[in-house]
Motif scaffolding. Structure first.
Motif, PDB file in Angstrom:
ATOM      1  N   LYS A  34      32.049  31.108  33.132  1.00 49.83           N
ATOM      2  CA  LYS A  34      32.565  32.386  33.620  1.00 49.83           C
ATOM      3  C   LYS A  34      32.761  32.409  35.132  1.00 49.83           C
ATOM      4  CE  LYS A  34      32.431  34.065  29.470  1.00 49.83           C
ATOM      5  NZ  LYS A  34      33.690  34.265  28.719  1.00 49.83           N
ATOM      6  N   ARG A  35      32.470  31.316  35.795  1.00 46.22           N
ATOM      7  CA  ARG A  35      32.651  31.276  37.244  1.00 46.22           C
ATOM      8  C   ARG A  35      34.133  31.341  37.610  1.00 46.22           C
ATOM      9  NH1 ARG A  35      29.457  25.926  38.737  1.00 46.22           N
ATOM     10  NH2 ARG A  35      30.426  25.328  36.758  1.00 46.22           N
ATOM     11  N   LYS A  55      26.811  31.171  43.220  1.00 45.06           N
ATOM     12  CA  LYS A  55      26.777  30.631  41.858  1.00 45.06           C
ATOM     13  C   LYS A  55      27.905  31.154  40.977  1.00 45.06           C
ATOM     14  CE  LYS A  55      23.555  34.188  40.170  1.00 45.06           C
ATOM     15  NZ  LYS A  55      22.215  34.426  39.581  1.00 45.06           N
ATOM     16  N   TYR A  56      28.708  32.084  41.497  1.00 47.42           N
ATOM     17  CA  TYR A  56      29.759  32.669  40.680  1.00 47.42           C
ATOM     18  C   TYR A  56      31.115  32.006  40.867  1.00 47.42           C
ATOM     19  CZ  TYR A  56      26.255  36.308  40.091  1.00 47.42           C
ATOM     20  OH  TYR A  56      25.095  36.983  39.809  1.00 47.42           O
ATOM     21  N   ASP A 151      36.374  39.812  40.433  1.00 47.73           N
ATOM     22  CA  ASP A 151      35.107  39.928  39.704  1.00 47.73           C
ATOM     23  C   ASP A 151      34.286  41.098  40.259  1.00 47.73           C
ATOM     24  OD1 ASP A 151      32.844  39.409  38.163  1.00 47.73           O
ATOM     25  OD2 ASP A 151      32.115  37.828  39.506  1.00 47.73           O
ATOM     26  N   HIS A 154      30.263  41.611  40.093  1.00 48.66           N
ATOM     27  CA  HIS A 154      29.305  40.976  40.996  1.00 48.66           C
ATOM     28  C   HIS A 154      29.567  41.355  42.458  1.00 48.66           C
ATOM     29  CE1 HIS A 154      29.068  38.155  37.435  1.00 48.66           C
ATOM     30  NE2 HIS A 154      27.817  38.552  37.600  1.00 48.66           N
TER      31      HIS A 154
END
Length: 296
Positions: A34-35, A55-56, A151, A154
């Motif tokens: 999902k990154r 980490k995304y 996104d 986040h």
């Protein structure tokens, strides 16, 4: 039977070719990852994306480490990378003159593009704005906003990471200014191979006396080199500065004629494979130490 065998062989060959291409591109991202798949044009920009995305994100640069983005020739693997990416981060201001056809060939209608230099004050269309840590802070803000747009779930993480990286850049600016201040004012002069240092020098009070390669990929004529030698003597320049990706011969010729030294290990358009120049902040720290040592 022969026709059936032909199609089987052809299919196997196609699969082998696809596997070979994917291997050349590097490991593929799993379907359930999902990154955000981010592509940067060159390695110096990776730090901004990694610092904010954490980490995304997964990040890949097109121009290999050690190569110049100003003279780069894109490959089929670059087109494939853009075809799979969600976000492209480019510098703009003409440094990636090869990029638009590559984007078009990728045919990725969903690709978001952020141009980091847009809206910032530029000097004579010089694209190397990131060499000023103050302008690099603006780059970080643009990356943050682009990742949030893709996104929003986040958002708080991207804002927190960007704020932390911004604080590091503020500290870096102060650190560099303190080191440059140790150089006697009359010795803060440089002749550089290509003009990647305009924004850095303007920020920290160093004078760019001359530039060897005025246009990317075009060698200067002997008359111009003679002019640079005269400038080096007039302004008491202590060194000619270049980068590892460029041939040192012209810089060495100029330095020998002017009776000064050559420094050929500065970094700007690319980071290094060495741990001491592995990201943006370590790059500017290393460059500053080299400049201070040469000019003091």
């Amino acid at each position: 039977m022969q026709m059936k065998r032909f199609f089987v062989v052809a299919a196997l060959a196609l699969l082998a070719n696809c596997a070979s291409l994917r291997q050349a591109q590097g490991p593929s991202i799993p379907q359930d990852d999902k990154r955000i798949a981010v592509v940067t044009t060159f390695s110096t920009l990776n730090s901004f994306v990694e610092g904010v995305g954490g980490k995304y994100v997964t990040v890949r640069n097109l121009v290999p480490i050690g190569a110049s983005p100003e003279t780069y020739q894109p490959t089929p693997q670059d087109i494939a990378a853009l075809a799979d990416a969600q976000l492209l981060v480019e510098n703009g201001t003409g440094i990636e003159i090869w990029l638009q056809p590559t984007i078009a060939n990728a045919g990725n209608a969903k690709l978001r593009i952020v141009v980091l230099s847009d809206g910032l004050r530029r000097i004579d269309h010089n694209p190397h704005l990131w060499m000023d840590p103050v302008l690099a802070r603006a780059y970080v803000g643009k990356v943050r906003d682009a990742l949030i747009a893709i996104d929003p779930a986040h958002k708080s993480s991207y804002e927190r990471n960007a704020a932390a990286y911004d604080a590091q850049l503020i500290a870096l600016q102060r650190e560099i200014a303190k080191q440059i201040a140790t150089i006697p004012a009359q010795q803060r002069t440089m002749i550089v191979f290509h003009n990647a240092w305009q924004y850095y020098n303007d920020r920290f009070g160093i004078r760019t006396v001359g530039v060897i390669e005025v246009s990317p990929g075009q060698e200067p004529n002997p008359t111009y080199i003679g002019t640079l030698v005269d400038l080096a003597r007039k302004y008491h320049v202590r060194a000619v500065f270049s980068e590892p990706e460029y041939s040192p011969k012209i810089a060495q010729t100029l330095a020998k004629s002017a009776g000064i030294r050559t420094v050929s290990d500065l970094y700007d358009d690319s980071i290094s494979n060495s741990p001491k120049v592995h990201d943006y902040i370590s790059m500017l720290r290393y460059d500053t130490s080299v400049i201070v040592h040469a000019l003091k």
